[in-house]
Design an enzyme around this catalytic site. Structure first.
Site, PDB file in Angstrom:
ATOM      1  N   ASP A 141       5.804   0.493  11.711  1.00  0.00           N
ATOM      2  CA  ASP A 141       4.711  -0.233  11.385  1.00  0.00           C
ATOM      3  C   ASP A 141       4.455  -1.612  11.717  1.00  0.00           C
ATOM      4  O   ASP A 141       3.674  -2.415  11.588  1.00  0.00           O
ATOM      5  CB  ASP A 141       4.508  -0.102   9.633  1.00  0.00           C
ATOM      6  CG  ASP A 141       4.086   1.349   9.475  1.00  0.00           C
ATOM      7  OD1 ASP A 141       3.663   1.966  10.227  1.00  0.00           O
ATOM      8  OD2 ASP A 141       4.076   1.530   8.036  1.00  0.00           O
ATOM      9  N   ARG A 191      -8.024  -0.609   5.602  1.00  0.00           N
ATOM     10  CA  ARG A 191      -7.140   0.424   5.014  1.00  0.00           C
ATOM     11  C   ARG A 191      -6.078  -0.136   4.534  1.00  0.00           C
ATOM     12  O   ARG A 191      -5.419   0.261   3.572  1.00  0.00           O
ATOM     13  CB  ARG A 191      -6.747   1.389   5.967  1.00  0.00           C
ATOM     14  CG  ARG A 191      -8.035   2.515   6.608  1.00  0.00           C
ATOM     15  CD  ARG A 191      -7.499   3.637   7.184  1.00  0.00           C
ATOM     16  NE  ARG A 191      -6.086   4.058   6.576  1.00  0.00           N
ATOM     17  CZ  ARG A 191      -5.073   4.386   7.626  1.00  0.00           C
ATOM     18  NH1 ARG A 191      -5.150   4.205   8.669  1.00  0.00           N
ATOM     19  NH2 ARG A 191      -4.044   4.581   6.778  1.00  0.00           N
ATOM     20  N   CYS A 234      -4.157  12.843  13.643  1.00  0.00           N
ATOM     21  CA  CYS A 234      -4.463  11.341  13.639  1.00  0.00           C
ATOM     22  C   CYS A 234      -4.148  10.664  14.837  1.00  0.00           C
ATOM     23  O   CYS A 234      -3.364  11.138  15.443  1.00  0.00           O
ATOM     24  CB  CYS A 234      -3.755  10.810  12.280  1.00  0.00           C
ATOM     25  SG  CYS A 234      -2.249  10.323  12.456  1.00  0.00           S
ATOM     26  N   LYS A 282       0.624  -1.355   0.053  1.00  0.00           N
ATOM     27  CA  LYS A 282      -0.063   0.019  -0.166  1.00  0.00           C
ATOM     28  C   LYS A 282       0.821   1.135  -0.117  1.00  0.00           C
ATOM     29  O   LYS A 282       0.348   2.191  -0.732  1.00  0.00           O
ATOM     30  CB  LYS A 282      -0.855  -0.036   1.226  1.00  0.00           C
ATOM     31  CG  LYS A 282      -1.666   1.251   1.729  1.00  0.00           C
ATOM     32  CD  LYS A 282      -2.361   1.297   2.946  1.00  0.00           C
ATOM     33  CE  LYS A 282      -1.647   1.425   4.438  1.00  0.00           C
ATOM     34  NZ  LYS A 282      -1.143   2.965   4.431  1.00  0.00           N
ATOM     35  N   ASN A 283       1.727   1.268   0.911  1.00  0.00           N
ATOM     36  CA  ASN A 283       2.835   2.639   1.064  1.00  0.00           C
ATOM     37  C   ASN A 283       3.721   2.460  -0.185  1.00  0.00           C
ATOM     38  O   ASN A 283       4.292   3.945  -0.462  1.00  0.00           O
ATOM     39  CB  ASN A 283       3.661   2.160   2.391  1.00  0.00           C
ATOM     40  CG  ASN A 283       2.768   2.788   3.624  1.00  0.00           C
ATOM     41  OD1 ASN A 283       1.329   2.981   3.521  1.00  0.00           O
ATOM     42  ND2 ASN A 283       3.266   2.523   4.664  1.00  0.00           N
ATOM     43  N   ARG A 328       1.809  14.533  13.251  1.00  0.00           N
ATOM     44  CA  ARG A 328       2.284  14.252  12.089  1.00  0.00           C
ATOM     45  C   ARG A 328       2.173  15.418  11.322  1.00  0.00           C
ATOM     46  O   ARG A 328       1.254  15.573  10.099  1.00  0.00           O
ATOM     47  CB  ARG A 328       1.586  12.971  11.427  1.00  0.00           C
ATOM     48  CG  ARG A 328       1.759  11.771  12.094  1.00  0.00           C
ATOM     49  CD  ARG A 328       1.116  10.637  11.638  1.00  0.00           C
ATOM     50  NE  ARG A 328       1.544   9.860  10.199  1.00  0.00           N
ATOM     51  CZ  ARG A 328       1.234   9.046   9.766  1.00  0.00           C
ATOM     52  NH1 ARG A 328       0.061   8.325  10.137  1.00  0.00           N
ATOM     53  NH2 ARG A 328       1.927   8.220   8.827  1.00  0.00           N
TER      54      ARG A 328
END
Ligand code: UD1
Length: 426
Positions: free
Chosen positions: A313, A405, A124, A22-23, A129
């Site tokens: 992560d 997500r 968030c 995804k990233n 961030r």
């Protein structure tokens, strides 16, 4: 809202395939804004953040053409992105608020159209961030930047010009924004203290296929010679190292042995070293890596840091693993100041964790017991699922829209390997 119901105690056996990262996919999709020709991306992940980015790009005038089975986890899932004309240079609040990575349209829009209006992302769950480093970098390339009514207004009416960017801290999407903008800037740009994450490398490699001149790919110093235009290209997205790491750790949690197809050891080395020290075994396979766990793991300490060190992560997942380890583990979160939201939920399952500042001390307990828990962010959600796989009795994880997500059909993949897990629609 959907929930996941898990009955713990079943070891995992079989094979799990991970799709494109995804990233990596998010910046690669925005790279399509840099050219009027078609950018074809294969191995596209099928997760909610990608759908959100597709929606934003559509609004900006990018035509999308999907082929193959979404979520096939291979090169048959291909999407063409064509930004013949830029229809709008505004990324509205409603879209950016839902997905911070929307900020990745800023560099490409500014470079191609000479202006961009992108909502500030706001707070968030895992911290404040900010995007100040993105803005400072673009200023170094000659952009004029103002903040008005919650929007970043960036202008470069005569085009961007190369410059020397030094990031004071490593920023992944900041590096990606600067890199994409520099590809169309006049002259030479250097980016020092650039992020070296495999997703940044994947983006750089695709930009080179599009005609960009980038030296130093994979290092913390990038040198870019700007080009007047880029062209179309075909690129297959790098497999998701965070999903792969999560499934490897799920074996450590539930016991058993699984092959994770798409796991690339060089992208996971820091995590593999720690997991091996804890007692897990790994064996390379033709398509990935086999993880095996027999017996209780030993505790180990972890400090999160930019690549190639241990990724933030995977911090929540590693913490879940340590709740059942033999001994005490210290886990320091050095990237995001508020990324311990999973701690209270893990404690509800019986974990013994104390947080002091940015360090969590996890004293391993002999067992966890199932309970209702609530997901707070993407990686926290999956750590709760992992804990549920090992907990005695039933665990329900609510608010799993966070999980959707970034993980494709997680429950199906785990269930096929023997986990007792199901999605309860609601
Ligand atoms: C990316 C990843 C995210 C991962 C993170 C760190 C994507 C879409 N997301 O997020 O999954 O957890 O890298 O590996 O790729 N910072 C500033 N000012 C800025 C930018 C960042 O102060 O302008 C700070 C952040 O608050 C954080 C640190 O820098 O403390 C690193 O953040 P960064 O690498 O930018 O994270 P993202 O790119 O948002």
């Amino acid at each position: 809202m959907d929930k996941l119901r898990i009955v713990g105690g079943a070891p995992l056996r079989g094979t799990i395939a991970v799709g494109g990262a995804k990233n990596a996919a998010l910046p690669l999709m925005t790279a399509a804004l840099l050219t009027d020709e078609t950018l074809t991306l294969a191995n596209m992940p099928d997760v909610a953040d990608i759908t959100a980015m597709a929606g934003l790009l559509h609004l900006l005038g990018v035509h999308l053409n999907l082929q193959g089975d979404a979520g096939a986890n291979d090169d048959t899932h291909v999407v063409d992105f064509t930004a013949k004309n830029i229809a709008s240079t505004t990324a509205p609040y409603d879209l950016v608020r839902k997905m911070r990575a929307s900020i990745l349209v800023l560099g490409p829009l500014l470079a191609r159209a000479g202006e961009a209006r992108v909502s500030l992302p706001g707070g968030c769950a895992i911290g404040t961030r900010p995007v100040d480093l993105h803005l400072e970098a673009l200023k170094k390339l000659g952009a004029e930047i103002d903040i008005e009514s919650g929007y970043v207004l960036a202008r470069a009416p005569k085009g961007l010009v190369g410059g020397d960017i030094v990031f004071p801290v490593v920023t992944v999407t900041g590096t990606e924004n600067a890199l994409m903008a520099a590809c169309l800037a006049k002259g030479r740009t250097t980016i020092a203290n650039a992020a070296r994450e495999p997703e940044v490398t994947d983006l750089a490699q695709c930009l080179v296929k599009m005609g960009a001149d980038i030296q130093g790919i994979g290092t913390d110093k990038l040198l870019i010679q700007g080009k007047p235009r880029l062209h179309g290209a075909k690129h297959s997205i790098v497999p998701d190292r965070i999903q792969a790491g999560t499934y490897l750790m799920a074996v450590g949690m539930a016991g058993g042995s699984i092959e994770v197809k798409g796991a690339k050891p060089p992208h996971l080395q820091a995590a593999l070293d720690v997991l091996q020290a804890c007692g897990m075994q790994f064996e390379p396979t033709i398509e990935g890596l086999r993880a095996t766990c027999t017996g209780r793991l030993k505790a180990a300490d972890v400090d999160t840091a930019p690549f190639p060190l241990f990724p933030t992560d995977l911090q929540a997942q590693f913490m879940a693993l340590m709740t059942l380890a033999d001994g005490t583990s210290h886990i320091a979160e050095n990237i995001f100041e508020n990324r311990f939201m999973h701690v209270q939920e893990l404690i509800r399952l019986g974990a013994d964790i104390a947080v002091k500042g940015h360090t969590a001390r996890v004293c391993g307990v002999p067992k966890l017991t199932g309970a209702p828990v609530m997901a707070t962010d993407l990686r926290a959600s999956v750590s709760l699922v992992m804990a549920g796989l090992a907990a005695q009795g039933e665990t329900t994880v609510s608010r799993i829209y966070h999980l959707d997500r970034g993980y494709e059909r997680l429950e199906e993949k785990l269930a096929r390997c023997g986990a007792h897990i199901e999605r309860v629609r609601g």
